[in-house]
Scaffold this active site. Structure first.
Site, PDB file in Angstrom:
ATOM      1  N   GLY A  86      41.499  23.712  36.417  1.00  0.00           N
ATOM      2  CA  GLY A  86      41.804  25.043  38.409  1.00  0.00           C
ATOM      3  C   GLY A  86      43.069  24.489  38.764  1.00  0.00           C
ATOM      4  N   ASP A  93      43.825  28.502  37.064  1.00  0.00           N
ATOM      5  CA  ASP A  93      44.041  28.504  38.138  1.00  0.00           C
ATOM      6  C   ASP A  93      45.674  27.399  37.839  1.00  0.00           C
ATOM      7  OD1 ASP A  93      43.205  30.069  39.061  1.00  0.00           O
ATOM      8  OD2 ASP A  93      42.637  28.631  40.705  1.00  0.00           O
ATOM      9  N   HIS A 133      26.359  62.787  42.533  1.00  0.00           N
ATOM     10  CA  HIS A 133      26.629  62.710  44.146  1.00  0.00           C
ATOM     11  C   HIS A 133      25.172  62.700  45.183  1.00  0.00           C
ATOM     12  CE1 HIS A 133      27.529  64.733  47.780  1.00  0.00           C
ATOM     13  NE2 HIS A 133      26.570  65.780  47.625  1.00  0.00           N
TER      14      HIS A 133
END
Length: 469
Positions: A147, A316, A448
């Site tokens: 990370g 990461d 809707h």
């Protein structure tokens, strides 16, 4: 641990690491996951995504009770803020999630090894437990999933008391009178929003000339205006060159980014949120022959393998979008590759979300990127002020923006500011995964009244035929 030989050893138990471990185990591989924190989930679950969303939710409720309930005919008495109780709830959310991952490890027969992992040699991981005991795990494949960590700012020393990182911002014992946030990116705006809602004056200082500088320009400008209406202040094109702490407060030294006279800004707390950097401390990767670039990112090939055969990296630590879900996708893809399957990640369809309110969500390219690449495109926009559900909710700030190729109508990007934008973006991500045209989404029947109708209308607007504006 009696058995120390595995098909796969994962170093790091964050979103990328633990997901890679689970998926590899599902595919029949013998797997161990090494995590030194003593709590699975990595930064995301322990001191990032999950605790910040818990506080964002709590602070949202507090602000709604104080400022918006009356609009709905709900009267409340004098509000009281219990920061300790809020923090306790956040801690329980984190604890429940980490225990959930431990359960998944047991369910999938993943060995959970608590300690700091280090690559001793290809095929060998040395683990140092908290008591100093050292053990060695053998593995056909090693996955580095360590990370990232907070990027420091020269001249501004983080003490996690007055000058804090994102970790400290999740643990403040009281609401600061004035919080200065250095960095107008995702982390800074989210945590700044938490403490502003709870009563702090918040000033955001950003080196670049706009908030959310990596987002679509129109989105950045609109979101900044919304946050300013909420009470957040911005000092853009400004750099912080120093900080002095005395008597429980800080004095920052500021300068114009382009150069000029210095000024000072006082704060009760300062959040340093200028980004994150890959975490490889003590990993032994470089010594083992793994290539690491000047910014600290591990270099991998298209199958996530490093320069050392049998050593892989995801998340990461290899760069790209530093997002938990991107790391998860890489973890799944790599596990499938190691099991002999064809794992793949479509980096053009990785969404990003800023969990302010309204939320900001995006996928694909921005207008600026398309212009720079010389791509001819069409734009469709639809405001939430024209969406029945948003008006009924009293949350009509923002809009949906769809970018489509002018020749093929293929969706190239989507950008949303609005309520539940982080959920709404999923429809467009799915469409892009299947190379959808804006017309494909426009011709899909939407319930809707629902917020998702704004996505449909924006896609209709690409062809100039929106129905409700």
């Amino acid at each position: 641990m009696s058995d120390t030989t595995f098909d796969v050893v994962v170093i790091g138990g964050g979103p990328g690491g633990y997901v890679a471990a689970i998926r590899a185990a599902q595919l029949g591989l013998k797997v161990a996951c090494v995590e030194k924190r003593g709590s699975l989930g990595g930064t995301c679950l322990n001191v990032g995504c999950i605790p910040s969303k818990a506080l964002l939710t709590s602070s949202h409720h507090y602000e709604a009770a104080g400022h918006h309930f009356a609009e709905h005919g709900i009267k409340v008495g004098k509000l009281e803020l219990d920061v300790a109780a809020m923090m306790a709830r956040k801690a329980k959310v984190v604890s429940d999630n980490t225990k959930g991952i431990e359960f998944l490890f047991k369910k999938n027969k993943v060995a959970y090894v608590i300690g700091a992992g280090r690559i001793a040699a290809p095929g060998s991981v040395e683990v140092t437990a908290k008591d100093g005991a050292v053990s060695t795990l053998a593995a056909k494949s090693i996955i580095i999933a360590t990370g990232s960590d907070v990027t420091p700012l020269p001249g501004v020393e983080i003490d996690e008391t007055v000058i804090i990182s994102s970790t400290g911002a999740l643990e403040l014992p009281r609401v600061p009178k004035h919080l200065v946030v250095i960095g107008a990116g995702v982390i800074g705006l989210e945590l700044g929003s938490v403490w502003r809602r709870l009563g702090a004056e918040v000033t955001v200082v950003e080196f670049l000339d706009r908030a959310l500088p990596l987002h679509d320009g129109e989105i950045s400008k609109q979101m900044q205006r919304i946050l300013e209406r909420q009470g957040m202040k911005f000092q853009l094109s400004t750099k912080v060159t120093g900080a002095k702490v005395a008597k429980g407060s800080a004095t920052l030294t500021l300068e114009p980014a382009a150069g000029g006279a210095a000024s000072e800004l006082k704060a009760d707390a300062v959040l340093v949120a200028i980004g994150r950097r890959p975490y490889t401390d003590g990993l032994g990767a470089k010594e083992a022959g793994v290539e690491i670039d000047k910014r600290g990112f591990i270099q991998v090939d298209q199958h996530f393998q490093t320069a050392v055969k049998g050593v892989y990296a995801i998340g990461d630590v290899i760069g790209g979008a530093m997002l938990a879900h991107k790391a998860e996708e890489e973890g799944v893809a790599l596990a499938e590759i190691l099991a002999g399957q064809a794992g793949h990640v479509n980096y053009d369809a990785i969404p990003g979300v800023v969990y302010t309110w309204p939320e900001v969500a995006n996928v694909g390219q921005t207008e600026e990127q398309l212009k720079a690449a010389g791509v001819v495109y069409k734009v469709g926009k639809f405001p939430f002020t024209a969406n029945g559900r948003a008006r009924a909710m009293g949350d009509s700030d923002g809009f949906v923006k769809i970018l489509a190729d002018a020749a093929t109508d293929r969706v190239l990007g989507a950008h949303i500011i609005g309520p539940n934008a982080g959920d709404l973006i999923a429809e467009v991500v799915l469409g892009m995964e299947f190379a959808a045209a804006s017309e494909d989404i426009a011709r899909t029947c939407h319930a809707h009244p629902a917020l998702g109708e704004a996505v449909k209308e924006a896609c209709l607007a690409v062809d100039g035929r929106a129905l409700h504006i």
